[in-house]
Write a protein that holds these residues in place. Structure first.
Motif, PDB file in Angstrom:
ATOM      1  N   GLU A 408      -3.636  40.440 -23.706  1.00 35.05           N
ATOM      2  CA  GLU A 408      -3.906  41.589 -23.979  1.00 35.05           C
ATOM      3  C   GLU A 408      -5.074  42.309 -24.220  1.00 35.05           C
ATOM      4  N   MET A 409      -6.240  41.542 -25.368  1.00 31.99           N
ATOM      5  CA  MET A 409      -7.046  41.834 -25.772  1.00 31.99           C
ATOM      6  C   MET A 409      -8.299  41.196 -24.345  1.00 31.99           C
ATOM      7  N   GLU A 410      -7.484  40.435 -23.407  1.00 36.64           N
ATOM      8  CA  GLU A 410      -9.050  39.732 -22.244  1.00 36.64           C
ATOM      9  C   GLU A 410      -8.844  41.793 -21.367  1.00 36.64           C
ATOM     10  N   SER A 411      -7.419  41.588 -20.945  1.00 35.46           N
ATOM     11  CA  SER A 411      -7.387  42.974 -20.536  1.00 35.46           C
ATOM     12  C   SER A 411      -7.911  44.231 -21.159  1.00 35.46           C
ATOM     13  N   LEU A 412      -7.735  44.494 -22.104  1.00 35.29           N
ATOM     14  CA  LEU A 412      -9.059  45.688 -22.802  1.00 35.29           C
ATOM     15  C   LEU A 412     -10.012  45.866 -22.816  1.00 35.29           C
ATOM     16  N   ILE A 413     -11.163  44.293 -22.745  1.00 33.71           N
ATOM     17  CA  ILE A 413     -12.479  44.349 -22.808  1.00 33.71           C
ATOM     18  C   ILE A 413     -12.736  44.243 -21.431  1.00 33.71           C
ATOM     19  N   GLU A 414     -11.933  43.923 -20.607  1.00 32.15           N
ATOM     20  CA  GLU A 414     -12.120  43.891 -18.719  1.00 32.15           C
ATOM     21  C   GLU A 414     -12.435  45.773 -18.377  1.00 32.15           C
ATOM     22  N   GLU A 415     -11.048  46.418 -18.905  1.00 31.73           N
ATOM     23  CA  GLU A 415     -11.448  47.353 -18.874  1.00 31.73           C
ATOM     24  C   GLU A 415     -12.456  48.375 -19.143  1.00 31.73           C
ATOM     25  N   LYS A 416     -12.430  48.342 -20.561  1.00 28.33           N
ATOM     26  CA  LYS A 416     -13.653  48.568 -21.110  1.00 28.33           C
ATOM     27  C   LYS A 416     -15.497  48.388 -20.451  1.00 28.33           C
ATOM     28  N   ARG A 417     -15.762  47.359 -20.367  1.00 26.05           N
ATOM     29  CA  ARG A 417     -17.264  46.840 -19.656  1.00 26.05           C
ATOM     30  C   ARG A 417     -17.339  47.776 -18.655  1.00 26.05           C
ATOM     31  N   LYS A 418     -16.914  48.010 -17.741  1.00 26.34           N
ATOM     32  CA  LYS A 418     -17.088  49.101 -16.876  1.00 26.34           C
ATOM     33  C   LYS A 418     -17.760  50.074 -16.743  1.00 26.34           C
ATOM     34  N   SER A 419     -18.074  50.370 -18.531  1.00 25.03           N
ATOM     35  CA  SER A 419     -18.583  51.470 -18.700  1.00 25.03           C
ATOM     36  C   SER A 419     -20.216  50.859 -19.111  1.00 25.03           C
ATOM     37  N   GLY A 420     -20.620  50.061 -18.816  1.00 18.49           N
ATOM     38  CA  GLY A 420     -21.803  49.312 -19.112  1.00 18.49           C
ATOM     39  C   GLY A 420     -22.161  49.247 -20.856  1.00 18.49           C
ATOM     40  N   ILE A 421     -20.687  48.967 -21.736  1.00 14.35           N
ATOM     41  CA  ILE A 421     -21.228  49.065 -23.459  1.00 14.35           C
ATOM     42  C   ILE A 421     -20.808  47.000 -23.341  1.00 14.35           C
ATOM     43  N   PHE A 422     -21.877  46.544 -23.914  1.00 12.25           N
ATOM     44  CA  PHE A 422     -22.045  44.782 -23.836  1.00 12.25           C
ATOM     45  C   PHE A 422     -21.176  44.996 -24.739  1.00 12.25           C
ATOM     46  N   LEU A 423     -20.379  43.876 -25.590  1.00  9.08           N
ATOM     47  CA  LEU A 423     -19.899  43.502 -26.925  1.00  9.08           C
ATOM     48  C   LEU A 423     -20.292  41.639 -26.981  1.00  9.08           C
ATOM     49  N   THR A 424     -20.752  42.349 -27.988  1.00  8.85           N
ATOM     50  CA  THR A 424     -21.237  40.879 -29.117  1.00  8.85           C
ATOM     51  C   THR A 424     -20.470  40.866 -30.088  1.00  8.85           C
ATOM     52  N   VAL A 425     -19.908  39.413 -30.580  1.00 11.70           N
ATOM     53  CA  VAL A 425     -18.978  38.396 -31.305  1.00 11.70           C
ATOM     54  C   VAL A 425     -19.518  37.928 -32.684  1.00 11.70           C
ATOM     55  N   LEU A 426     -19.205  38.201 -33.975  1.00 10.66           N
ATOM     56  CA  LEU A 426     -19.945  37.082 -34.904  1.00 10.66           C
ATOM     57  C   LEU A 426     -18.633  36.475 -35.729  1.00 10.66           C
ATOM     58  N   GLY A 427     -18.837  35.048 -35.425  1.00 15.17           N
ATOM     59  CA  GLY A 427     -17.265  34.610 -36.578  1.00 15.17           C
ATOM     60  C   GLY A 427     -17.572  34.500 -37.516  1.00 15.17           C
ATOM     61  N   TYR A 428     -16.704  34.584 -38.797  1.00 11.11           N
ATOM     62  CA  TYR A 428     -17.655  34.669 -40.243  1.00 11.11           C
ATOM     63  C   TYR A 428     -15.768  33.103 -40.736  1.00 11.11           C
ATOM     64  N   GLY A 429     -15.763  33.139 -41.316  1.00 11.93           N
ATOM     65  CA  GLY A 429     -15.166  31.975 -42.858  1.00 11.93           C
ATOM     66  C   GLY A 429     -14.117  30.765 -42.504  1.00 11.93           C
ATOM     67  N   MET A 430     -13.097  30.382 -42.934  1.00 11.00           N
ATOM     68  CA  MET A 430     -12.790  28.933 -42.411  1.00 11.00           C
ATOM     69  C   MET A 430     -11.527  29.251 -43.436  1.00 11.00           C
ATOM     70  N   GLY A 431     -10.197  28.475 -42.569  1.00  7.64           N
ATOM     71  CA  GLY A 431      -8.732  28.258 -42.418  1.00  7.64           C
ATOM     72  C   GLY A 431      -8.155  29.141 -41.016  1.00  7.64           C
ATOM     73  N   ASN A 432      -8.428  29.812 -41.332  1.00  7.56           N
ATOM     74  CA  ASN A 432      -8.210  31.207 -39.999  1.00  7.56           C
ATOM     75  C   ASN A 432      -8.983  31.613 -38.747  1.00  7.56           C
ATOM     76  N   ILE A 433     -10.178  30.956 -38.522  1.00  7.03           N
ATOM     77  CA  ILE A 433     -10.689  31.172 -37.681  1.00  7.03           C
ATOM     78  C   ILE A 433     -10.167  31.103 -35.938  1.00  7.03           C
ATOM     79  N   LYS A 434     -10.096  31.966 -34.930  1.00  8.52           N
ATOM     80  CA  LYS A 434      -9.340  32.475 -33.625  1.00  8.52           C
ATOM     81  C   LYS A 434     -10.106  32.241 -32.746  1.00  8.52           C
ATOM     82  N   ASP A 435     -10.793  30.473 -32.566  1.00 14.30           N
ATOM     83  CA  ASP A 435     -11.893  30.083 -31.613  1.00 14.30           C
ATOM     84  C   ASP A 435     -12.052  30.850 -30.235  1.00 14.30           C
ATOM     85  N   SER A 436     -10.232  30.719 -30.128  1.00 12.83           N
ATOM     86  CA  SER A 436      -9.845  31.491 -28.902  1.00 12.83           C
ATOM     87  C   SER A 436     -10.001  32.396 -28.311  1.00 12.83           C
ATOM     88  N   LYS A 437      -9.746  32.941 -29.012  1.00 11.50           N
ATOM     89  CA  LYS A 437      -9.547  35.345 -28.872  1.00 11.50           C
ATOM     90  C   LYS A 437     -10.758  35.119 -29.202  1.00 11.50           C
TER      91      LYS A 437
END
Length: 670
Positions: A408-437
């Motif tokens: 679902e996340m992949e589909s949402l982002i693929e649709e929105k990137r067509k607008s020319g808006i880029f996405l940077t992701v910063l991950g924080y913390g430990m214990g429940n990191i969802k690295d793959s997402k």
């Protein structure tokens, strides 16, 4: 005997391996008669830290120069102890009454809110069984306390609510949920390591470039906390690409150039190691286009830890200090609901931006999908033509409300990137990191992914690499390598397992690929088995019965070992451009390779060891340390020195693990 010891001493001096440069300390943090869970143990500089487990036990790797450890826990006075020659340090912390009282009040308030929510559910379902009698017993049973913390007394909690009482079933359900939330739920995408491939059958190797470096800082977090990382958390290409290398700048109009180098493989000298390097053009910060940024910040309950939201806020303050007057920033937060807490504001209004950051608090669930949609909407409303339009998502990746699955996340982002808006992701913390997402979000959003484990890493990503992190100079960058079967018996791409592409995708401009920011470097290694070398990685296959078998030939006349092809698009372009470079076959010893080659190879070998790779052959930690020390070069920021210390920590932890395994095997036999 003296003749035996002197050569050994001389070898250790020449290798520069000081086994005492790091030390492992273990112990227990006690308070109020029991072990304190989630207490922080650190050296005085804060470069090394660990958290206690539920029993209050900890393990930390410290450096030789560290003289003291600091022990901290909510509701207690902090304490410092001298290390000296000790390897075991136990400490008893004393309750800080004002801090404990504040902690108790906050805990009571949280419990009250949750109990009111539970009772609301009970009112909606009058037939639900409830308990009659003293509600404080139920409230006390529900009480969420940290083992060994000052806690909340049942008598205090009992004054929160009178009637109706809460059912035991509801209480137990919430207690189970709380327990799960405190358990380690980190997730990593499984990696099936690349194997050796024969070029007479498969001459092409195609993959998308990757400039992410999240895996390295995540691995560092594990090692600094006294544990080896999970194998799937080790993405070797991201570890290699964490470091900057001295590659030539592009010439002409192309924003990226190709470099190559060949030398013997250090962990298997009969093989060759081929390095392919890319260098994106550097752009002075003042010359970067105006930025339209949206800070999309996760303020859900899972972010209420010191290494999450507080570190996140400090990180964004560092970035705020880099903004120019023509840049703009908006802040969107999401938890149970999504909110625009700061409309698009000029970069010159730094105090306004920092004030908005300081007011952020963590609570509620995680409506990540709704947050992304609002962030894209805000970015679109303030779009700067030919500017740097980007969302910076900061989260632990724990999306649990709304669009939550990876697909679902992949589909949402693929649709929105067509607008020319880029996405940077910063991950924080430990214990429940969802690295793959988080990796999927960055990959599909034409951006990059970094893991922030401390404020120094925030400085590296958001200040030192400001342009590379936030401004793209080439998008959809793909590499395709064709191997000459007369020179190569088999080849293996080290890492990039989740970036592999079908060969036909290379010329398909509709196929998404990696992006390079200003000044970014990309390094990829192929381990190559030369033609004619006997190897256990290329087993003999019986002759085919129904088709003609054509063995490899060594006489096609070409002196080239391979050809590298690269495709890229301009940041706002839709049609790719092709660059290519033929590489001559050479026989160069590893010691003659460039400094960049040798250091990057040391990092690659470290990745093989952490992954317990079946292809590691003669790889070992001592060799990694020697190689890295010899190729450390001008280490202005200290990143390479830190790497060497991490390898030493991993060597100690791996030795302990092997000792435990051997002891278990011995006990099983006896």
């Amino acid at each position: 005997m003296r003749n035996l010891f002197f050569p050994l001493f001389l070898v250790l001096v020449l290798l520069g391996f000081n086994a005492s440069a790091i030390k492992k300390i273990q112990g227990k943090v006690i308070g109020n008669g029991a072990g304190i869970a989630n207490a922080t143990v650190s050296n005085l500089s804060g470069s090394r830290s660990a958290a206690t487990n539920r029993a209050g036990e900890y393990t930390i790797i410290v450096e030789d120069g560290d003289q003291e450890l600091r022990f901290q826990a909510p509701g207690y006075y902090s304490q410092r102890l001298s290390i000296g020659t000790k390897s075991i340090l136990n400490v008893k912390l004393t309750i800080d009454p004002p801090a404990a009282k504040k902690l108790a009040a906050e805990e009571i308030a949280r419990n009250k809110a949750k109990l009111i929510r539970i009772q609301g559910n009970a009112i909606k379902d009058p037939g639900r069984r409830t308990l009659e009698g003293d509600p404080s017993a139920d409230i006390a049973a529900y009480r969420i306390t940290t083992t060994g913390s000052p806690g909340v007394m049942a008598s205090e909690a009992g004054t929160i609510l009178s009637k109706p009482a809460v059912s035991r079933m509801q209480i137990r359900s919430i207690e189970r949920n709380e327990f799960r939330s405190k358990s380690n739920t980190e997730s990593y995408k499984p990696i099936q390591e690349n194997g050796f491939i024969a070029p007479n059958k498969t001459p092409l190797s195609t993959f998308s470039i990757d400039v992410d470096a999240a895996a390295y800082s995540n691995v560092r977090r594990y090692l600094n906390n006294g544990a080896l990382p999970p194998k799937d958390a080790v993405r070797t290409e991201e570890m290699i690409n964490y470091f900057n290398y001295d590659y030539p700048q592009p010439e002409g109009n192309d924003p990226v150039n190709i470099g190559t180098e060949i030398a013997a493989t250090p962990w298997n000298p009969q093989h060759k190691l081929v390095k392919i390097s890319l260098q994106a053009k550097r752009i002075n910060t003042a010359a970067l286009p105006a930025a339209n940024l949206v800070f999309l910040i996760d303020v859900s309950g899972s972010m209420a830890q010191s290494n999450k939201l507080p570190l996140l806020i400090s990180s964004f303050k560092l970035l705020t200090d880099q903004l120019r007057p023509n840049d703009r920033v908006a802040i969107v937060v999401y938890a149970g609901r999504t909110e625009l807490v700061l409309p698009s504001t000029p970069g010159s209004a730094k105090t306004t931006i920092k004030d908005a950051l300081n007011k952020l608090m963590a609570s509620g669930s995680t409506a990540g999908g709704q947050g992304l949609q609002m962030a894209y909407k805000v970015a679109a409303e303030n779009f700067i033509k030919k500017g740097n339009n980007r969302i910076i998502l900061a989260t632990d990746g724990d999306f649990n409300v709304g669009a939550s699955s990876d697909q679902e996340m992949e589909s949402l982002i693929e649709e929105k990137r067509k607008s020319g808006i880029f996405l940077t992701v910063l991950g924080y913390g430990m214990g429940n990191i969802k690295d793959s997402k988080m990796e999927i979000l960055a990959d599909k959003g034409n951006g990059n992914y970094a893991y922030i484990d401390n404020i120094s890493e925030a400085r590296k990503v958001l200040i030192n690499e400001f342009g590379g992190t936030l401004f793209t100079v080439a998008k959809d960058v793909k590499l395709q390598v064709e191997f000459n079967p007369s020179k190569v018996q088999a080849y293996r791409l080290i890492g990039y397992e989740n970036r592999l592409l079908a060969d036909e995708d290379f010329n398909n401009d509709l196929k998404d690929a990696g992006d390079m920011g200003a000044g970014h470097t990309v390094t990829a290694f192929y381990e190559v088995i030369p033609f004619g070398v006997k190897s256990g990685f290329t087993p003999f296959i019986d002759p085919l019965k129904y088709q003609k078998f054509e063995p490899m030939s060594s006489n096609n006349g070409s002196p080239e070992i391979l050809t590298v092809k690269l495709r890229y698009k301009q940041p706002d372009g839709h049609q790719s451009k092709l660059l290519q470079k033929a590489v001559l076959n050479t026989n160069s010893p590893f010691e003659n390779a460039s400094e960049s080659f040798r250091f990057a190879a040391a990092v690659a070998e470290f990745g093989l060891l952490l992954r317990q790779s079946e292809y590691k052959r003669d790889a070992n930690y001592e060799q990694v340390i020697r190689m890295a020390q010899a190729a450390k070069g001008k280490d202005t920021e200290g990143y390479r020195a830190e790497f060497i210390n991490l390898v030493k920590s991993a060597a100690l932890l791996a030795k302990d693990l092997l000792s435990i395994e051997n002891t278990n095997k011995f006990n099983e036999k006896n």
